[in-house]
Write a protein that holds these residues in place. Structure first.
Motif, PDB file in Angstrom:
ATOM      1  N   ILE A  10      -8.441  -0.917   1.257  1.00  0.00           N
ATOM      2  CA  ILE A  10      -7.206  -1.669   1.020  1.00  0.00           C
ATOM      3  C   ILE A  10      -7.313  -3.131   1.444  1.00  0.00           C
ATOM      4  N   LYS A  11      -8.379  -3.489   2.148  1.00  0.00           N
ATOM      5  CA  LYS A  11      -8.616  -4.893   2.468  1.00  0.00           C
ATOM      6  C   LYS A  11      -9.428  -5.604   1.388  1.00  0.00           C
ATOM      7  N   ASP A  12      -9.965  -4.851   0.456  1.00  0.00           N
ATOM      8  CA  ASP A  12     -10.853  -5.388  -0.579  1.00  0.00           C
ATOM      9  C   ASP A  12     -10.043  -5.691  -1.839  1.00  0.00           C
ATOM     10  N   PRO A  13      -9.863  -6.959  -2.210  1.00  0.00           N
ATOM     11  CA  PRO A  13      -9.067  -7.288  -3.397  1.00  0.00           C
ATOM     12  C   PRO A  13      -9.549  -6.609  -4.680  1.00  0.00           C
ATOM     13  N   GLU A  14     -10.834  -6.295  -4.743  1.00  0.00           N
ATOM     14  CA  GLU A  14     -11.341  -5.614  -5.937  1.00  0.00           C
ATOM     15  C   GLU A  14     -10.925  -4.151  -5.985  1.00  0.00           C
ATOM     16  N   ARG A  15     -10.430  -3.628  -4.855  1.00  0.00           N
ATOM     17  CA  ARG A  15     -10.030  -2.221  -4.812  1.00  0.00           C
ATOM     18  C   ARG A  15      -8.599  -2.024  -4.310  1.00  0.00           C
ATOM     19  N   ASN A  16      -7.827  -3.098  -4.227  1.00  0.00           N
ATOM     20  CA  ASN A  16      -6.453  -2.957  -3.729  1.00  0.00           C
ATOM     21  C   ASN A  16      -5.420  -3.575  -4.665  1.00  0.00           C
ATOM     22  N   GLY A  17      -5.793  -3.742  -5.928  1.00  0.00           N
ATOM     23  CA  GLY A  17      -4.862  -4.364  -6.866  1.00  0.00           C
ATOM     24  C   GLY A  17      -4.846  -5.876  -6.753  1.00  0.00           C
ATOM     25  N   ASN A  18      -5.937  -6.461  -6.252  1.00  0.00           N
ATOM     26  CA  ASN A  18      -6.087  -7.909  -6.094  1.00  0.00           C
ATOM     27  C   ASN A  18      -5.018  -8.494  -5.169  1.00  0.00           C
ATOM     28  N   ARG A  19      -4.698  -7.766  -4.085  1.00  0.00           N
ATOM     29  CA  ARG A  19      -3.671  -8.198  -3.150  1.00  0.00           C
ATOM     30  C   ARG A  19      -4.283  -8.882  -1.932  1.00  0.00           C
ATOM     31  N   THR A  20      -3.606  -9.915  -1.464  1.00  0.00           N
ATOM     32  CA  THR A  20      -3.902 -10.477  -0.148  1.00  0.00           C
ATOM     33  C   THR A  20      -3.302  -9.534   0.903  1.00  0.00           C
ATOM     34  N   LEU A  21      -3.628  -9.755   2.166  1.00  0.00           N
ATOM     35  CA  LEU A  21      -3.023  -8.938   3.220  1.00  0.00           C
ATOM     36  C   LEU A  21      -1.508  -9.119   3.259  1.00  0.00           C
ATOM     37  N   ALA A  22      -1.038 -10.342   3.011  1.00  0.00           N
ATOM     38  CA  ALA A  22       0.410 -10.574   2.981  1.00  0.00           C
ATOM     39  C   ALA A  22       1.059  -9.788   1.844  1.00  0.00           C
ATOM     40  N   GLU A  23       0.398  -9.763   0.702  1.00  0.00           N
ATOM     41  CA  GLU A  23       0.928  -8.998  -0.437  1.00  0.00           C
ATOM     42  C   GLU A  23       0.847  -7.497  -0.182  1.00  0.00           C
ATOM     43  N   LEU A  24      -0.176  -7.069   0.553  1.00  0.00           N
ATOM     44  CA  LEU A  24      -0.277  -5.660   0.927  1.00  0.00           C
ATOM     45  C   LEU A  24       0.898  -5.275   1.825  1.00  0.00           C
ATOM     46  N   HIS A  25       1.228  -6.148   2.784  1.00  0.00           N
ATOM     47  CA  HIS A  25       2.387  -5.886   3.629  1.00  0.00           C
ATOM     48  C   HIS A  25       3.651  -5.773   2.791  1.00  0.00           C
ATOM     49  N   GLU A  26       3.846  -6.716   1.881  1.00  0.00           N
ATOM     50  CA  GLU A  26       5.042  -6.684   1.035  1.00  0.00           C
ATOM     51  C   GLU A  26       5.102  -5.382   0.232  1.00  0.00           C
TER      52      GLU A  26
END
Length: 201
Positions: A140-156
């Motif tokens: 989930i920290k890897d943009p290629e495997r998390n929907g191209n999300r930053t950590l801030a976007e992952l939090h959101e």
């Protein structure tokens, strides 16, 4: 120090909880404040996030293959369906064929058809079933495997996304995810703030 002051201080100490509250099986972020090493605290926070992630409410829609799972026992979806194009199901058998904008209780007995708009599988590169906390953390920290999300976007995503939030309101016949979406979001932010470290293993 007079007796009134002593009694006031004693009452304050008694009222202050030794640990933050655990809500529906999920510890809150401030329960980890006593871990002084920041990387260790960060990894511990992710382990607590994993309590939610490994719930059937999350794993059923994060399969490693093309078939979703269902129920608390994570059985293959019935009727048989596949991921299809864009993770919304195959032509003629789209997810929205059965899954509407909200949960619908069965009229013939206990249970319900889950619903949310949109209803879809997580992308295949975000498959979680069978992975460890360390593996999912890396993913989930890897943009290629998390929907191209930053950590801030992952939090959101974790804190506000409606489909994620469905996990705590899954309808009759399903066990909600541990905790609440708000606490899950707070854990995610605390994990990020402490360096987004991953557990060992």
């Amino acid at each position: 120090m007079n007796i009134l002051t002593k009694l006031t201080m004693a009452a304050a100490l008694f009222a202050a909880p030794a640990y933050a509250e655990t809500v529906n099986g999920l510890r809150t972020a401030d329960e980890f404040d006593s871990i002084t090493d920041e990387a260790a605290r960060s990894a511990a926070l992710f382990e607590e996030m994993f309590v939610v992630i490994e719930s059937p409410r999350c794993l059923n829609c994060h399969p490693v293959g093309d078939v979703p799972l269902q129920g608390d026992d994570m059985q293959l979806h019935q009727p048989p369906v596949v991921r299809g194009v864009g993770d919304f199901g195959a032509p003629g058998m789209r997810c929205s064929t059965c899954h509407g904008a909200e949960n619908v209780a069965f009229t013939t007995g206990e249970g319900s058809i889950p619903g949310h708009s949109p209803w879809q599988l997580a992308p295949i590169e975000m498959g979680w079933v069978g992975l460890s906390a360390a593996e999912i953390c890396d993913q989930i920290k890897d943009p290629e495997r998390n929907g191209n999300r930053t950590l801030a976007e992952l939090h959101e995503h974790n804190a506000t996304d409606g489909l994620v939030g469905w996990g705590w309101e899954p309808g009759e016949g399903r066990t909600p995810a541990p905790g609440t979406q708000d606490i899950f979001g707070q854990l995610t932010q605390a994990w990020i703030d402490t360096g987004a470290a991953c557990p060992a293993g």
